[in-house]
Enzyme design. Structure first.
Site, PDB file in Angstrom:
ATOM      1  CD  GLU A  50      48.032   4.036  77.027  1.00  0.00           C
ATOM      2  OE1 GLU A  50      47.320   5.279  77.245  1.00  0.00           O
ATOM      3  OE2 GLU A  50      47.245   3.304  77.034  1.00  0.00           O
ATOM      4  CE1 TYR A 133      45.547   8.304  79.872  1.00  0.00           C
ATOM      5  CE2 TYR A 133      47.202   8.388  78.681  1.00  0.00           C
ATOM      6  CZ  TYR A 133      46.348   7.987  79.000  1.00  0.00           C
ATOM      7  OH  TYR A 133      46.281   7.191  77.692  1.00  0.00           O
ATOM      8  CG  ASP A 151      42.305  10.661  78.104  1.00  0.00           C
ATOM      9  OD1 ASP A 151      41.334  10.573  78.676  1.00  0.00           O
ATOM     10  OD2 ASP A 151      42.430   9.966  77.409  1.00  0.00           O
TER      11      ASP A 151
END
Length: 373
Positions: A50, A133, A151
């Site tokens: 991520e 996020y 995102d």
């Protein structure tokens, strides 16, 4: 302020929400791309993926992800690693603050959480480099917690589906939260992002293949590319930069480290800087080397010219072969300075533009000095 062509829809019916999430998850189950971080259970590996995906395309991140986990397979390995080794593994991926924050966060996880990634959104947000996020993605994918992950791809899908010209991430997180299934929040977040990456693309979206196009307001309007509203682009400044490839009598190259918290922080580079008005590039090179390292150099032939774009500006880097005429190199900012054999340059992480200059040097006939033992 929020503007939309329809009211901001927080009064969605359960049937509408169920239809959206069911169609999206069915599509994801059948069509998701085979990516190295899919179907991974290790929270550490999910976290690494991520962070890499924050500002990098999937196809670019995939080989780095595999190589990074081979080099640092656990949070303990990452926490104990030298930052130079981490940056070298990250070299070319860009946005190097992500690598520094990974290192700092790994040390915090070992120190404060016994080497286990914390399993709460709030504790994840407290880690260096973890924003809303990333925390939402890790919490939902690694721990099955119902937190949205918005995102750029998810933002585009939601603003088009609800025909929102402008919406803050806070509003979009609220909207996404209404649709999150408690049984599969991680899959839903990934499906939303996947849809934006492969179907609901910025230009020429494939609406006919979209599993939720029947309820999409932007599709009904006939112009989905209107959403989200694009901000006017600012003019990107350009700078001419001159750098010195300074050699000593043994053929070693002089390199210096950039400040940790600066742009490209922690990487090594050739000394140099921006050209001032009225200066020749050779004069810039000589002045910058003297200001940065306190030495006088003779500036000889041009080695290479490299154009490179950063997020907010562009440069043309001119590198000149130089030799010391007077003085001993000492960093004006008290940063590390080293004489390095060309054959040892692979041990150091450099910005991409510098690496291209170094590759040109290494490939030049007669330039390789013996590797240190």
């Amino acid at each position: 302020m929020l503007r939309s062509s329809v009211p901001f829809r927080m009064d969605l019916t359960h049937a509408h929400i169920d239809s959206f999430r069911s169609a999206l998850l069915r599509w994801f189950d059948a069509h998701q791309r085979a990516l190295p971080w899919r179907h991974v259970a290790d929270p550490y590996a999910i976290w690494v993926s991520e962070v890499m995906l924050q500002q990098t395309r999937t196809d670019q991140a995939a080989p780095y992800y595999t190589r990074f986990l081979e080099a640092f397979p656990t949070v303990f390995a990452l926490a104990a690693a030298d930052l130079d080794a981490i940056l070298r593994c990250w070299e070319g991926l860009g946005y190097y603050a992500r690598a520094r924050h990974l290192h700092q966060a790994a040390q915090a996880i070992v120190r404060d959480h016994g080497g286990r990634l914390p399993a709460s959104y709030e504790a994840l947000r407290a880690l260096p480099g973890v924003g809303p996020y990333t925390a939402g993605a890790i919490a939902s994918i690694a721990f099955g917690l119902p937190h949205p992950a918005i995102d750029g791809n998810a933002r585009r899908v939601l603003t088009r589906y609800f025909a929102l010209h402008e919406a803050t991430d806070r509003h979009l997180r609220r909207l996404a939260s209404r649709h999150l299934p408690h049984a599969r929040p991680g899959d839903f977040n990934q499906a939303l992002m996947e849809l934006g990456a492969v179907i609901c693309t910025p230009a020429a979206p494939a609406c006919g293949k979209c599993p939720v196009h029947e309820g999409c307001k932007a599709h009904a309007e006939g112009n989905p590319e209107r959403y989200p509203t694009r901000k006017a682009r600012k003019k990107v400044p350009h700078y001419d930069v001159a750098a010195g490839a300074v050699f000593d009598s043994a053929g070693r190259l002089l390199i210096q480290r950039r400040p940790r918290e600066a742009l490209l922080g922690g990487l090594w580079e050739l000394p140099g800087g921006k050209r001032r008005q009225g200066e020749s590039l050779r004069e810039t090179c000589q002045r910058e080397v003297q200001e940065e390292l306190g030495i006088v150099v003779s500036v000889n032939e041009l080695i290479d010219r490299v154009r490179h774009a950063y997020s907010h500006f562009r440069i043309t880097l001119y590198a000149f072969r130089c030799h010391v005429v007077a003085g001993t190199p000492v960093s004006a900012q008290q940063l590390p300075v080293r004489w390095v054999a060309l054959s040892d340059l692979a041990d150091y992480a450099f910005p991409r533009a510098n690496r291209r200059i170094l590759d040109a040097l290494v490939q030049a006939p007669g330039n390789i000095t013996p590797r240190k033992p």
